[in-house]
Motif scaffolding. Sequence first.
Motif, PDB file in Angstrom:
ATOM      1  N   GLU A  64       0.837  -1.193   0.000  1.00 44.03           N
ATOM      2  CA  GLU A  64       0.000   0.000   0.000  1.00 44.03           C
ATOM      3  C   GLU A  64       0.882   1.257   0.000  1.00 44.03           C
ATOM      4  OE1 GLU A  64      -3.422   2.048   2.784  1.00 44.03           O
ATOM      5  OE2 GLU A  64      -2.414   0.259   3.460  1.00 44.03           O
ATOM      6  N   PRO A  65       0.558   2.252  -0.810  1.00 46.16           N
ATOM      7  CA  PRO A  65       1.396   3.462  -0.891  1.00 46.16           C
ATOM      8  C   PRO A  65       1.613   4.150   0.447  1.00 46.16           C
ATOM      9  CG  PRO A  65      -0.200   3.449  -2.667  1.00 46.16           C
ATOM     10  CD  PRO A  65      -0.532   2.293  -1.774  1.00 46.16           C
ATOM     11  N   LYS A  66       0.606   4.152   1.301  1.00 45.40           N
ATOM     12  CA  LYS A  66       0.749   4.806   2.607  1.00 45.40           C
ATOM     13  C   LYS A  66       1.829   4.118   3.437  1.00 45.40           C
ATOM     14  CE  LYS A  66      -2.252   6.818   6.051  1.00 45.40           C
ATOM     15  NZ  LYS A  66      -3.623   6.940   6.507  1.00 45.40           N
ATOM     16  N   LEU A  67       1.892   2.800   3.374  1.00 45.90           N
ATOM     17  CA  LEU A  67       2.909   2.041   4.098  1.00 45.90           C
ATOM     18  C   LEU A  67       4.289   2.271   3.476  1.00 45.90           C
ATOM     19  CD1 LEU A  67       3.498   0.012   6.341  1.00 45.90           C
ATOM     20  CD2 LEU A  67       3.040  -1.807   4.708  1.00 45.90           C
ATOM     21  N   ARG A  68       4.345   2.406   2.153  1.00 44.34           N
ATOM     22  CA  ARG A  68       5.621   2.669   1.481  1.00 44.34           C
ATOM     23  C   ARG A  68       6.175   4.031   1.894  1.00 44.34           C
ATOM     24  NH1 ARG A  68       4.985   1.580  -4.747  1.00 44.34           N
ATOM     25  NH2 ARG A  68       7.219   1.893  -4.636  1.00 44.34           N
ATOM     26  N   VAL A  69       5.298   5.028   1.994  1.00 49.46           N
ATOM     27  CA  VAL A  69       5.732   6.359   2.419  1.00 49.46           C
ATOM     28  C   VAL A  69       6.211   6.311   3.867  1.00 49.46           C
ATOM     29  CG1 VAL A  69       4.918   8.698   2.922  1.00 49.46           C
ATOM     30  CG2 VAL A  69       4.286   7.595   0.776  1.00 49.46           C
ATOM     31  N   PHE A  70       5.521   5.575   4.712  1.00 46.25           N
ATOM     32  CA  PHE A  70       5.932   5.440   6.110  1.00 46.25           C
ATOM     33  C   PHE A  70       7.312   4.798   6.201  1.00 46.25           C
ATOM     34  CE2 PHE A  70       6.143   2.955  10.038  1.00 46.25           C
ATOM     35  CZ  PHE A  70       6.009   3.968  10.959  1.00 46.25           C
ATOM     36  N   ALA A  71       7.551   3.765   5.391  1.00 49.37           N
ATOM     37  CA  ALA A  71       8.864   3.110   5.393  1.00 49.37           C
ATOM     38  C   ALA A  71       9.949   4.074   4.926  1.00 49.37           C
ATOM     39  CB  ALA A  71       8.835   1.873   4.514  1.00 49.37           C
ATOM     40  N   ALA A  72       9.630   4.893   3.929  1.00 45.68           N
ATOM     41  CA  ALA A  72      10.609   5.872   3.438  1.00 45.68           C
ATOM     42  C   ALA A  72      10.931   6.903   4.517  1.00 45.68           C
ATOM     43  CB  ALA A  72      10.077   6.554   2.183  1.00 45.68           C
ATOM     44  N   LYS A  73       9.910   7.345   5.256  1.00 43.72           N
ATOM     45  CA  LYS A  73      10.147   8.320   6.328  1.00 43.72           C
ATOM     46  C   LYS A  73      10.992   7.719   7.442  1.00 43.72           C
ATOM     47  CE  LYS A  73       6.196   9.885   7.655  1.00 43.72           C
ATOM     48  NZ  LYS A  73       4.941  10.565   7.997  1.00 43.72           N
ATOM     49  N   GLU A  74      10.760   6.466   7.759  1.00 41.20           N
ATOM     50  CA  GLU A  74      11.533   5.810   8.805  1.00 41.20           C
ATOM     51  C   GLU A  74      12.965   5.545   8.347  1.00 41.20           C
ATOM     52  OE1 GLU A  74      10.640   5.118  11.996  1.00 41.20           O
ATOM     53  OE2 GLU A  74       8.867   6.293  11.504  1.00 41.20           O
TER      54      GLU A  74
END
Length: 167
Positions: free
Chosen positions: A116-126
Amino acid sequence: MALTGKKLKFADAKARGLSNKQAAIEAGYSAGTAAAAGSRLAKDPDVIAALARKAKARAVKKAPPAKAVPARAPAPDEPEALDAESARASFDWAAAASFDDPKMFLKAVMNDVETEPKLRVFAAKELMPYFHRKLGDTGKKEDRADAAKKVATGRFAAAAPPLRAVK
């Protein structure tokens, strides 16, 4: 809204070809309300987007190797196709336990086309602190020393030492 666990399970079951009712039962809904829940979930924009991502990733995986064809620019209304690198970066949740390094795990989640894109963005932020440090990452002592240097300029600067007379 985000793609919840039940919605994700429903999308996985729908991607395997189950009916709305069967997919809802497999996702954890009761058998009595599964038909209504399946119908509602089939119209949910998050589930529709997840199904489209899964279909796109499957199409990229199944595509035969392309022959040398001159590259053309996609039309403005045509969606961009996934490149071979992102197809190879497909992420398997069962293999998630095999990562020893959290940085490699976060990279795999960030580059996964099915996630899911939202999870991908969260992983990128982390993952950001691994590559870029914050500008304000100094301690109290460094801050005090910088403030003292700033004050000790101009009018309040230390006087020059006396000259030594040499004869």
